[in-house]
Every structure is written in C-alpha cells, then in structure tokens.
Design a protein around this motif. Structure first.
Motif, mmCIF file in Angstrom:
data_model
loop_
_atom_site.group_PDB
_atom_site.id
_atom_site.type_symbol
_atom_site.label_atom_id
_atom_site.label_comp_id
_atom_site.label_asym_id
_atom_site.label_seq_id
_atom_site.Cartn_x
_atom_site.Cartn_y
_atom_site.Cartn_z
ATOM 1 N N TYR A 163 0.832 -1.212 0.000
ATOM 2 C CA TYR A 163 0.000 0.000 0.000
ATOM 3 C C TYR A 163 0.867 1.263 0.000
ATOM 4 C CZ TYR A 163 -4.574 -2.224 0.674
ATOM 5 O OH TYR A 163 -5.745 -2.918 0.504
ATOM 6 N N GLY A 164 1.967 1.229 0.758
ATOM 7 C CA GLY A 164 2.836 2.397 0.803
ATOM 8 C C GLY A 164 3.413 2.735 -0.555
ATOM 9 N N ILE A 176 3.028 7.906 5.478
ATOM 10 C CA ILE A 176 2.870 7.569 6.891
ATOM 11 C C ILE A 176 1.438 7.141 7.144
ATOM 12 C CG2 ILE A 176 2.911 8.447 9.260
ATOM 13 C CD1 ILE A 176 5.194 10.253 8.486
ATOM 14 N N PHE A 177 1.292 5.926 7.641
ATOM 15 C CA PHE A 177 -0.013 5.420 8.057
ATOM 16 C C PHE A 177 -0.145 5.638 9.566
ATOM 17 C CE2 PHE A 177 1.226 2.597 4.459
ATOM 18 C CZ PHE A 177 0.236 2.981 3.565
ATOM 19 N N ILE A 178 -1.274 6.171 10.006
ATOM 20 C CA ILE A 178 -1.476 6.441 11.430
ATOM 21 C C ILE A 178 -2.700 5.702 11.945
ATOM 22 C CG2 ILE A 178 -0.339 8.680 11.246
ATOM 23 C CD1 ILE A 178 -3.067 10.010 11.413
ATOM 24 N N SER A 211 -0.595 7.804 19.711
ATOM 25 C CA SER A 211 -0.979 7.128 18.474
ATOM 26 C C SER A 211 0.174 6.246 18.020
ATOM 27 C CB SER A 211 -1.337 8.143 17.385
ATOM 28 O OG SER A 211 -0.274 9.056 17.192
ATOM 29 N N ARG A 212 -0.088 5.502 16.963
ATOM 30 C CA ARG A 212 0.937 4.676 16.328
ATOM 31 C C ARG A 212 1.055 5.119 14.877
ATOM 32 N NH1 ARG A 212 2.419 -1.663 16.529
ATOM 33 N NH2 ARG A 212 2.611 -1.037 18.705
ATOM 34 N N ASN A 213 2.278 5.112 14.335
ATOM 35 C CA ASN A 213 2.413 5.330 12.896
ATOM 36 C C ASN A 213 3.525 4.463 12.312
ATOM 37 O OD1 ASN A 213 3.817 8.690 13.248
ATOM 38 N ND2 ASN A 213 4.968 6.800 13.038
ATOM 39 N N VAL A 214 3.401 4.208 11.018
ATOM 40 C CA VAL A 214 4.404 3.450 10.274
ATOM 41 C C VAL A 214 4.689 4.196 8.983
ATOM 42 C CG1 VAL A 214 4.991 1.284 9.137
ATOM 43 C CG2 VAL A 214 3.660 1.248 11.255
ATOM 44 N N CYS A 215 5.969 4.412 8.710
ATOM 45 C CA CYS A 215 6.401 5.124 7.509
ATOM 46 C C CYS A 215 6.969 4.140 6.492
ATOM 47 C CB CYS A 215 7.454 6.165 7.869
ATOM 48 S SG CYS A 215 8.159 7.004 6.440
#
Length: 345
Positions: free
Chosen positions: A208-209, A237-239, A249-253
C-alpha cells in the motif's frame, strides 16, 4: 577456537570501508567511518549530490545485499559546512538519499558523544549538525556520563496540502494530508484502508505504501519553497490508535523502494506535529508520544511557531533513544561480480 590465529588481511587493491552500527527504536543506522574517498562540495546538499553522482557503488555495496538488506539505512559524516557547525551528515537508503533523518540525528548524537569523536562537557551537551534541510540542534541527555536519550530541534515543519483525495489502483479512494518535517510525507489513516500497523500486515503495508506514494507523487506537485533538492514526496505515513494507550498514536512510515521505518520516524512525527497544530489538536508546549511498528516511541513537542515563506510553520522538538550495536569492516574485491550489491524486495 578454530580462528584464534587468523591473521589474514585483504589484498592492497581491495577497497576497505569501516562502519559503526547503531539502532534507534529498532531502525538501523550504518555510519561509514573510514575508507571513503573525498566528498567535494561547500554545502551538505552539494556534498550529497557529489556522492550521489560519483559513489553510487558505495551506497549500493554497503546497504544492499550481501552486506546489507532492503531495509538498511546509512549515514556519511562530513566536516561542518557552517561556521558554528560541529559536523555535517547526510543519509542514504535503498533507493537513494534522504532529505532529513530524525532517527539518524538521534543515533549520530549518541555516537559522537559516547565515543568521544566530539568532546562536550555537561549533562546536556548541545551539537550543531549540518544536515540536508538545514542545521539541526541536537541535545544529548546523559546519565552517569552516557547518553541515555537525545532531543533535536527540527527545521520549520509545515502543512503543504490538507484533505486531499485520490483513487489509487488496487486500493480505491484514499484521503490524505501532505506535510513537511525535514522531508515531505503523505499521511493517511490506516483504519480507513483496513491496515493493521504491526508485523502481521508488514507485506501489505509495503504494498500500500508503494502504491500510494507512486500515485500521489504522480498527481500532486510537491514543492519546497526554497530548495529544489527537497522538492519530492519522500514517504507515506499510516497512522492509527496506539497499542499502548499511554501513548498518543501509532504510525508506520514507508519510504524509498518499499523501505519500512522500524522507528516512529523523527521527521515524520515532526510533519505530524504541523498537521495536528493546523487542526487545533496540538498546542505550542504540548508533547505527544508516538509508537512505531515495534512499539518503540518518540516524543514530539512544538517549541516555537514561525512563518516559513507563505506557510505557518512549527518548530518541533523530537526525543528518542539509540544504541551502539557493533563495528564492521567491509571489503570490495575488484573481481567480485556482486561487489556493488543487489536488492531483492
């Protein structure tokens, strides 16, 4: 021990590059310490450009397999390029070069202070680091003489676009904002996309990224107000909600060629601070703690407001911790058919 009398040394014609290895919140940093050729240029952007144009084999050879892997990350330390700078640095990944790297700034601060590469006294020594988006002020927080955490004052961070929509092939309609925190990020809600921000959805996060990054970059004009070299979409960045509800919160780049940041992403949380401020969700002086895909954290606080060209910007302070995990030396045999590395993603 079988190898206790091993005295072998590489032939003189082989290139030897030495490194020190660190991690910040789980994200690796391979710092090239010895063996690099001359890197010309009067500014960090010029030095990065010179390295890019002349030494691509060093980046690929040290970050890609077999010496590295698809998610390896690197840093080059240079002499300072400003009158008051302590040193300069630029950053490398599987696809090329970063405009800014928060986890790298944290790790480099730990490295230069704990090894004595730069000598600074006191419990909270301050460093001036010349980086691609501008000079970064970093503070090492010592306990019993060892840096236990690092804060850095980032460059002005601002919102470029808000409340945008786009149809992405294989995903559907997405909603996103674009903000700058040393690099430009498109920021999306993971829940709207059916993503879980943990290792169980790791491959889907990468897929998806990459899809979203390519779609946004192909349909939106991402321009820095002053620097052409910073004018591109660096990552997605998904949050989502935190797994530990003591955190915000959580996020992934996802950046470069599907590279996933194991840390909370220092420049990414800076971009998020700008977005939260613009929405009235974060005020000057307030601090939030953001989780990574591993559950490691970074804190971000807005310490100042400023006008940056036409943008209302915030000055974020980001805090995290790093560890030194090893030293290596790598050989480049001129006859090795894979000496420049390869990548499998």
């Amino acid at each position: 021990m079988i190898f206790k009398n091993l005295n072998w040394k590489p032939p003189k014609e082989w290139k030897v590059i030495k490194t020190i290895e660190l991690q910040t919140g789980g994200e690796p940093l391979r710092v090239f310490t010895e063996g690099l050729p001359e890197i010309r240029g009067g500014t960090i952007l010029e030095k990065r450009r010179y390295f890019r144009d002349n030494y691509v084999y060093i980046r690929t050879g040290l970050l890609w397999e077999p010496r590295g892997h698809a998610d390896m990350y690197g840093a080059v330390i240079t002499e300072p390029t400003t009158p008051d700078g302590d040193f300069g640095a630029f950053f490398l990944h599987n696809e090329g070069y970063s405009t800014m790297c928060g986890h790298g700034i944290i790790a480099l601060t730990k490295l230069v202070l704990d090894t004595g590469f730069i000598k600074k006294e006191g419990k909270n020594p301050v460093l001036k680091i010349d980086a691609p988006p501008g000079q970064i002020t970093a503070i090492g927080h010592r306990k019993e003489g060892i840096v236990s955490s690092v804060s850095f004052i980032n460059v002005p961070s601002f919102v470029l676009m808000q409340n945008q929509m786009l149809e992405v092939n294989g995903i559907g309609r997405i909603n996103f904002d674009i903000a700058f925190g040393g690099a430009f990020y498109a920021i999306c809600e993971a829940m709207e996309l059916g993503l879980n921000l943990d290792k169980n959805d790791f491959s889907k996060i990468i897929d998806y990224g990459k899809r979203i990054k390519n779609a946004v970059a192909g349909n939106f004009n991402v321009r820095h107000p002053f620097e052409e070299d910073l004018s591109f979409l660096y990552g997605i960045i998904f949050i989502d909600n935190p797994y530990d509800y003591n955190n915000h919160s959580r996020n992934v780049c996802v950046f470069a060629d599907g590279e996933v940041d194991r840390s909370a992403t220092g420049s990414g949380v800076s971009a998020r601070a700008a977005i939260h401020f613009s929405k009235g969700e974060l005020k000057q002086g307030e601090k939030i703690t953001i989780e990574s895909i591993l559950g490691t954290t970074m804190d971000v606080e807005i310490v100042e407001l400023t006008q940056y060209d036409q943008y209302q910007a915030v000055i974020p302070k980001v805090t995290g911790m790093a560890s030194i995990i090893g030293q290596n030396q790598y050989y480049f045999d001129p006859e090795d058919p894979l000496k420049e590395g390869f990548i499998l993603r």
